[in-house]
Design an enzyme around this catalytic site. Sequence first.
Site, PDB file in Angstrom:
ATOM      1  N   HIS A 133       0.844  -1.212   0.000  1.00 56.56           N
ATOM      2  CA  HIS A 133       0.000   0.000   0.000  1.00 56.56           C
ATOM      3  C   HIS A 133       0.874   1.255   0.000  1.00 56.56           C
ATOM      4  O   HIS A 133       0.600   2.205  -0.726  1.00 56.56           O
ATOM      5  CB  HIS A 133      -0.882   0.057   1.261  1.00 56.56           C
ATOM      6  CG  HIS A 133      -1.909  -1.028   1.377  1.00 56.56           C
ATOM      7  ND1 HIS A 133      -2.039  -1.808   2.501  1.00 56.56           N
ATOM      8  CD2 HIS A 133      -2.877  -1.433   0.521  1.00 56.56           C
ATOM      9  CE1 HIS A 133      -3.042  -2.664   2.335  1.00 56.56           C
ATOM     10  NE2 HIS A 133      -3.564  -2.463   1.132  1.00 56.56           N
ATOM     11  N   SER A 145      -2.831  -7.744   3.109  1.00 57.53           N
ATOM     12  CA  SER A 145      -3.017  -7.598   4.559  1.00 57.53           C
ATOM     13  C   SER A 145      -3.375  -8.947   5.177  1.00 57.53           C
ATOM     14  O   SER A 145      -2.925  -9.282   6.273  1.00 57.53           O
ATOM     15  CB  SER A 145      -4.131  -6.593   4.846  1.00 57.53           C
ATOM     16  OG  SER A 145      -3.821  -5.348   4.291  1.00 57.53           O
ATOM     17  N   LYS A 190     -15.389  -8.424   4.620  1.00 58.63           N
ATOM     18  CA  LYS A 190     -14.252  -8.708   5.515  1.00 58.63           C
ATOM     19  C   LYS A 190     -14.561  -8.393   6.973  1.00 58.63           C
ATOM     20  O   LYS A 190     -15.293  -7.448   7.263  1.00 58.63           O
ATOM     21  CB  LYS A 190     -13.034  -7.868   5.082  1.00 58.63           C
ATOM     22  CG  LYS A 190     -12.456  -8.255   3.729  1.00 58.63           C
ATOM     23  CD  LYS A 190     -11.252  -7.400   3.398  1.00 58.63           C
ATOM     24  CE  LYS A 190     -10.652  -7.739   2.039  1.00 58.63           C
ATOM     25  NZ  LYS A 190      -9.657  -6.734   1.608  1.00 58.63           N
ATOM     26  N   ARG A 209      -2.387  -6.217  -8.208  1.00 61.26           N
ATOM     27  CA  ARG A 209      -1.245  -7.090  -7.964  1.00 61.26           C
ATOM     28  C   ARG A 209      -1.127  -8.195  -8.998  1.00 61.26           C
ATOM     29  O   ARG A 209      -0.047  -8.519  -9.457  1.00 61.26           O
ATOM     30  CB  ARG A 209      -1.353  -7.739  -6.582  1.00 61.26           C
ATOM     31  CG  ARG A 209      -1.048  -6.817  -5.453  1.00 61.26           C
ATOM     32  CD  ARG A 209      -1.520  -7.383  -4.159  1.00 61.26           C
ATOM     33  NE  ARG A 209      -2.945  -7.669  -4.240  1.00 61.26           N
ATOM     34  CZ  ARG A 209      -3.711  -7.962  -3.213  1.00 61.26           C
ATOM     35  NH1 ARG A 209      -3.193  -8.075  -2.023  1.00 61.26           N
ATOM     36  NH2 ARG A 209      -4.996  -8.184  -3.367  1.00 61.26           N
TER      37      ARG A 209
HETATM   38  O1  PNS Z   1      -8.849  -3.057   0.522  1.00 59.79           O
HETATM   39  P1  PNS Z   1     -10.163  -3.608  -0.002  1.00 59.79           P
HETATM   40  O2  PNS Z   1     -10.884  -4.386   1.068  1.00 59.79           O
HETATM   41  O3  PNS Z   1      -9.999  -4.418  -1.263  1.00 59.79           O
HETATM   42  O4  PNS Z   1     -11.045  -2.320  -0.387  1.00 59.79           O
HETATM   43  C1  PNS Z   1     -12.377  -2.468  -0.850  1.00 59.79           C
HETATM   44  C2  PNS Z   1     -13.154  -1.168  -0.587  1.00 59.79           C
HETATM   45  C3  PNS Z   1     -13.144  -0.836   0.905  1.00 59.79           C
HETATM   46  C4  PNS Z   1     -12.508  -0.044  -1.383  1.00 59.79           C
HETATM   47  C5  PNS Z   1     -14.621  -1.396  -1.094  1.00 59.79           C
HETATM   48  O5  PNS Z   1     -15.201  -2.459  -0.386  1.00 59.79           O
HETATM   49  C6  PNS Z   1     -15.486  -0.135  -0.964  1.00 59.79           C
HETATM   50  O6  PNS Z   1     -15.430   0.731  -1.820  1.00 59.79           O
HETATM   51  N1  PNS Z   1     -16.257  -0.047   0.152  1.00 59.79           N
HETATM   52  C7  PNS Z   1     -17.120   1.104   0.431  1.00 59.79           C
HETATM   53  C8  PNS Z   1     -18.578   0.811   0.078  1.00 59.79           C
HETATM   54  C9  PNS Z   1     -18.821   0.968  -1.419  1.00 59.79           C
HETATM   55  O7  PNS Z   1     -18.659   2.035  -1.989  1.00 59.79           O
HETATM   56  N2  PNS Z   1     -19.211  -0.145  -2.060  1.00 59.79           N
HETATM   57  C10 PNS Z   1     -19.489  -0.188  -3.489  1.00 59.79           C
HETATM   58  C11 PNS Z   1     -18.272  -0.581  -4.286  1.00 59.79           C
HETATM   59  S1  PNS Z   1     -18.633  -0.681  -6.005  1.00 59.79           S
END
Ligand code: PNS
Length: 158
Positions: A17, A128, A41, A90
């Site tokens: 990150h 992570s 998660k 990645r």
């Molecule tokens: O590090 P991650 O877990 O891959 O990140 C995913 C994250 C947190 C960016 C995604 O789950 C997210 O955008 N969550 C906020 C809620 C949202 O906007 N959901 C719609 C996504 S299309």
Amino acid sequence: MRIAVYPGSFDPVTNGHIDIIHRASKAFDKLIVVVLNNSNKQPLFTVAERVELLQKSCESMEHIEIDSYSGMLIEYAQMKNAHFIVKGLRAVSDFEYEFQMALMNRKLNTEIETMFLMTCDRFSYLSSSMVKEVARYNGDISELVPEIVEKKIKEKLA
Ligand code: PNS
């Protein structure tokens, strides 16, 4: 002003990150790193802990802001007047999920572009979840995360 948002769970922030933050920060006037909720998660660290670890890990970097938000990413980007979302890629396995999210976010707001940065090869296996898994078995994570994160994981899992 070119403002971008780099969203994620950051549970916890890894050197992968940090590499993306460092490289993306050069491309924008301001990069907001935002801790969001991923409904798939179960986090180990609280949002406040994740924000603090990001702040401490990025304190030497310029044009960076760290924040958290409990709603949707696109809503947050709009609120912050950001026209770009930055994500790291990645491997091919990341692609389908990221592609779906990018398309959904574009459907929700066509003014905000998702841009992908390829990971640095030495972090391509890093996540992570892997870091937490190795730490649970007392494996060496010193090259995978900032020192402060290593310390906090050990405390959490002790
Ligand atoms: O590090 P991650 O877990 O891959 O990140 C995913 C994250 C947190 C960016 C995604 O789950 C997210 O955008 N969550 C906020 C809620 C949202 O906007 N959901 C719609 C996504 S299309």
